[in-house]
Enzyme design. Structure first.
Site, PDB file in Angstrom:
ATOM      1  CG  ASP A  55      -1.954   1.091   1.208  1.00  0.00           C
ATOM      2  OD1 ASP A  55      -1.724   2.135   0.553  1.00  0.00           O
ATOM      3  OD2 ASP A  55      -3.016   0.908   1.846  1.00  0.00           O
ATOM      4  CE1 TYR A 157      -6.126  12.532 -13.284  1.00  0.00           C
ATOM      5  CE2 TYR A 157      -7.376  13.687 -14.972  1.00  0.00           C
ATOM      6  CZ  TYR A 157      -6.531  12.663 -14.600  1.00  0.00           C
ATOM      7  OH  TYR A 157      -6.088  11.765 -15.535  1.00  0.00           O
ATOM      8  CE  LYS A 161      -2.596  11.931 -13.425  1.00  0.00           C
ATOM      9  NZ  LYS A 161      -1.756  10.726 -13.223  1.00  0.00           N
ATOM     10  CB  THR A 192      -7.749   0.399 -18.414  1.00  0.00           C
ATOM     11  OG1 THR A 192      -8.847   1.330 -18.393  1.00  0.00           O
ATOM     12  CG2 THR A 192      -6.458   1.159 -18.666  1.00  0.00           C
TER      13      THR A 192
END
Length: 261
Positions: A55, A157, A161, A192
């Site tokens: 993790d 987001y 990034k 995906t």
């Protein structure tokens, strides 16, 4: 693009883009270690891939994973920082929150993208860098996206990034004297598992397989002049044109630009 004798680590590689990258690097001859919360701990996936349950939000687990890799393999030649958080829990109380404005976003999403994303990239790179420096070569690839440069999805987001791309630039500056290249790699629309679930609503004509992104990494890893790319944002499909490789279906996806996304 043969990687015989090289050791690669791909974080967050139990599915999606990471799985494809790991598979392709192994196909090219690398010894590959994959990490992820759902990885079968310390189990061989095949003769070239070993899975380590890890993790990336828990420092001690990450440290233990990298210590084992260096002890067992003796080196790390390629690190692909693919692990990312914040995609879970898209629905809250029946509401789709991903595209909400920042003042309506759940705060946990910011923490997830930085904790299991940017910070995880930073820590994995910290742990891999000494082994690369000792070997006098290496490649670190941070999987990023156009959201760093344009509003896509939501503010958290985009900021995470953008932070990833800045991390790439600054790590590249510090590692260049040691012969280690660091790049941000932008995939296109990748087939995906999650994307394929929604394929009927998407234009898949210019899509890419997860393995295609792995071929971009392999091309960089075998380029003796990869340092010329260090610190830059690279588009996987543009690398295919530069290095002359195609997707696993024989197609040549068109490189996206900022105007396309």
């Amino acid at each position: 693009m043969r990687l015989d004798g090289r050791v690669a680590v791909v974080t967050g590689a139990t599915r999606g883009v990471g799985r494809g990258i790991a598979s392709e690097l192994a196909q090219q001859g690398a010894r590959v270690y994959v990490t992820g919360r759902s990885a079968p701990d310390q189990q061989p996936v095949n003769e070239r891939i070993t899975a380590l349950r890890c993790d990336h939000r828990i420092d001690t687990e990450v440290e233990a994973a990298f210590q084992r890799i260096v002890h067992e393999a003796g080196a790390i030649d390629v690190l692909v920082n693919n692990v990312w958080g914040g995609y879970e829990g898209m629905m809250e109380n029946g509401v789709f929150t991903w595209s909400k404005p920042f003042w309506e976003q759940p705060l946990w999403r910011w923490d997830a993208m930085f904790g299991a994303g940017v910070r995880a990239h930073y820590q994995a790179s910290q742990l891999a860098a000494p082994a690369m420096i000792a070997g006098g070569r290496g490649l670190i690839v941070n999987v990023s996206f156009w959201a760093a440069q344009k509003h896509i999805g939501n503010a958290a987001y985009g900021v995470s990034k953008a932070a990833t791309d800045k991390l790439t630039a600054d790590m590249a500056f510090e590692l260049k004297p040691h012969g280690i290249a660091v790049v941000s790699l932008y995939p296109g629309l990748v087939r995906t598992e999650k994307v394929m679930e929604a394929a009927q609503w998407l234009d898949m004509s210019n899509s890419e397989s997860p393995e295609f992104i792995g071929r971009a990494v392999a091309a960089l890893a075998t380029d003796r002049d990869a340092l010329r790319h260090s610190g830059k944002v690279l588009v996987a499909a543009a690398l295919a044109q530069e290095y002359g490789f195609r997707d696993i279906d024989g197609k040549a996806p068109r490189p996206l630009t900022l105007a396309d996304v």
